[in-house]
Design a protein around this motif. Structure first.
Motif, short mmCIF file in Angstrom:
data_model
loop_
_atom_site.label_atom_id
_atom_site.label_comp_id
_atom_site.label_asym_id
_atom_site.label_seq_id
_atom_site.Cartn_x
_atom_site.Cartn_y
_atom_site.Cartn_z
N MET A 33 6.11 -10.59 -1.27
CA MET A 33 4.33 -10.92 -1.86
C MET A 33 3.35 -10.17 -2.13
O MET A 33 2.06 -9.87 -2.55
CB MET A 33 3.11 -11.93 -0.73
CG MET A 33 4.57 -12.91 0.38
SD MET A 33 3.38 -13.88 1.48
CE MET A 33 1.99 -14.56 0.59
N GLY A 60 -1.14 -11.10 9.18
CA GLY A 60 -1.06 -11.54 7.18
C GLY A 60 0.44 -11.60 7.91
O GLY A 60 0.14 -11.40 6.25
N GLY A 62 2.36 -13.11 5.74
CA GLY A 62 2.67 -14.10 4.51
C GLY A 62 4.27 -14.41 5.33
O GLY A 62 4.56 -15.16 5.98
N ASP A 82 -0.32 -16.67 9.88
CA ASP A 82 -1.07 -16.42 8.56
C ASP A 82 -1.47 -17.38 7.68
O ASP A 82 -1.60 -18.51 8.55
CB ASP A 82 0.93 -16.04 7.20
CG ASP A 82 0.26 -15.76 5.82
OD1 ASP A 82 -0.14 -14.29 5.65
OD2 ASP A 82 0.10 -16.36 4.77
N GLU A 109 -6.75 -18.65 10.40
CA GLU A 109 -7.55 -17.97 10.21
C GLU A 109 -8.16 -17.00 10.29
O GLU A 109 -8.31 -16.36 12.16
CB GLU A 109 -9.19 -19.01 9.37
CG GLU A 109 -9.87 -18.71 7.67
CD GLU A 109 -10.16 -17.11 7.91
OE1 GLU A 109 -10.61 -16.46 6.93
OE2 GLU A 109 -10.46 -16.71 9.06
N ALA A 110 -7.91 -15.62 9.63
CA ALA A 110 -8.26 -14.24 10.61
C ALA A 110 -9.63 -14.47 11.24
O ALA A 110 -9.75 -13.56 12.67
CB ALA A 110 -8.35 -12.88 9.22
C1 SAM Z 1 -0.63 -10.62 -0.19
S1 SAM Z 1 -0.40 -11.26 1.01
C2 SAM Z 1 0.78 -10.22 2.23
C3 SAM Z 1 1.96 -10.81 2.59
C4 SAM Z 1 1.86 -9.56 3.97
N1 SAM Z 1 2.15 -8.90 4.94
C5 SAM Z 1 3.26 -8.85 3.09
O1 SAM Z 1 2.79 -7.54 3.23
O2 SAM Z 1 4.33 -9.45 1.98
C6 SAM Z 1 -1.37 -11.23 2.01
C7 SAM Z 1 -1.32 -12.19 3.34
O3 SAM Z 1 -2.78 -11.73 4.17
C8 SAM Z 1 -3.34 -13.33 4.14
N2 SAM Z 1 -3.78 -13.49 4.98
C9 SAM Z 1 -5.93 -13.50 3.72
N3 SAM Z 1 -6.75 -13.45 4.21
C10 SAM Z 1 -6.42 -13.86 5.09
C11 SAM Z 1 -7.26 -15.37 6.54
N4 SAM Z 1 -8.83 -15.11 5.84
N5 SAM Z 1 -6.74 -15.15 7.86
C12 SAM Z 1 -4.91 -14.67 7.76
N6 SAM Z 1 -4.88 -14.72 7.35
C13 SAM Z 1 -4.44 -14.11 5.43
C14 SAM Z 1 -2.44 -14.31 3.71
O4 SAM Z 1 -1.83 -15.40 3.96
C15 SAM Z 1 -1.56 -13.56 2.84
O5 SAM Z 1 -0.01 -13.77 3.21
#
Ligand code: SAM
Length: 261
Positions: A33, A60, A62, A82, A109-110
């Motif tokens: 991602m 997060g 992913g 996530d 959600e975070a």
């Molecule tokens: C660029 S992706 C990276 C995913 C994974 N960690 C990777 O490195 O492949 C960013 C991740 O952050 C999570 N994310 C972004 N904002 C978020 C939030 N407010 N609460 C929870 N997760 C969040 C998204 O769901 C997403 O999967």
């Protein structure tokens, strides 16, 4: 995939990340991602003390590559949290990896996490914390889910130095891929000094380590070229901007801290 598996494996083999090199390259690319979740996780884990049976929050996560890596490599239990990816999708990947007793997919959600305070022995986050952790109030909310003495380890894109004025032209011009590197979300990219201050001023954590990934831009560029060559990119490629940058501004920040008693 447009590249033979052996070539993919060769491209994903970095001497500084030997654990990551063991994973199926097609699986890694199919579930990417952004910059390699495995490389970032291995880098963060160099500075963490993860032991078998620990409870770890992967914020997060992913598509849960980092969560699967943590369970496999360190024998920890992982809450794979996530927002954008459905837990049922991650559950399928977790089962396929044979880790259903060790990795638990959660949709949250975070800023609204469903965990008990002091529940986790450690928290990690790859390429995600910058989406919410730049909020001055976030650390005081987030840190309470880690036991006192527990570690927090993050890695995400960041800046080598702040811009001297406007965003540099090579980051805002349209690339041949049609994409522009500097999207509005990139304002969450900050320097090591910025992050050290963001956490260092807090009474809740002791910052143990903040640094940049050596040759981070080159590692990012090679990754970007590989996903394009393999046809695994979801967005227009950013290789042109990374190449033009030559590490003047773009890299990855790693941040390790420990929750105070
Ligand atoms: C660029 S992706 C990276 C995913 C994974 N960690 C990777 O490195 O492949 C960013 C991740 O952050 C999570 N994310 C972004 N904002 C978020 C939030 N407010 N609460 C929870 N997760 C969040 C998204 O769901 C997403 O999967």
């Amino acid at each position: 995939m447009n590249l033979p598996k052996a070539e993919l494996a060769e491209r994903l083999k970095l001497k500084q990340f030997p654990r990551s090199a063991k994973y199926d390259p097609q699986w890694v690319l199919e579930n990417q991602m952004g910059p390699s979740a495995l490389w970032l996780t291995e880098w963060v884990c160099e500075r963490m003390e993860l032991k078998k049976g620990m409870r770890v929050l992967d914020m997060g996560c992913g598509k849960a590559l980092s969560s699967i890596f943590l369970a496999r490599e360190f024998g920890v239990e992982v809450w794979a949290n996530d927002l954008w990816i459905k837990p049922a999708e991650n559950w399928a990947r977790i089962r396929e990896a044979g880790l259903e007793d060790m990795v638990f997919p959660i949709h949250a959600e975070a800023r609204s996490l469903p965990y008990a305070e002091d529940f986790f022995d450690a928290v990690v986050s790859m390429d995600s914390y910058h989406y919410y952790g730049t909020d001055d109030c976030y650390l005081s909310y987030f840190a309470k889910f880690v036991k006192s003495g527990g570690q927090m380890g993050m890695a995400f894109p960041g800046l080598v130095r702040d811009f001297d004025g406007a965003v540099p032209e090579h980051l805002t011009r349209k690339q041949k891929s049609g994409g522009v590197f500097w999207a509005e979300d990139c304002w969450s990219f900050h320097t090591v000094e910025w992050w050290r201050n963001q956490w260092g001023r807090s009474k809740l954590v002791d910052v143990e380590h903040v640094d940049l990934l050596p040759e981070g831009w080159r590692i990012w560029l090679d990754w970007e070229r590989t996903i394009v060559a393999a046809g695994a990119n979801h967005f227009p490629a950013d290789d042109e901007a990374l190449e033009a940058d030559q590490g003047r501004y773009l890299s990855f920040v790693r941040m390790i801290a420990r929750r105070r008693s």
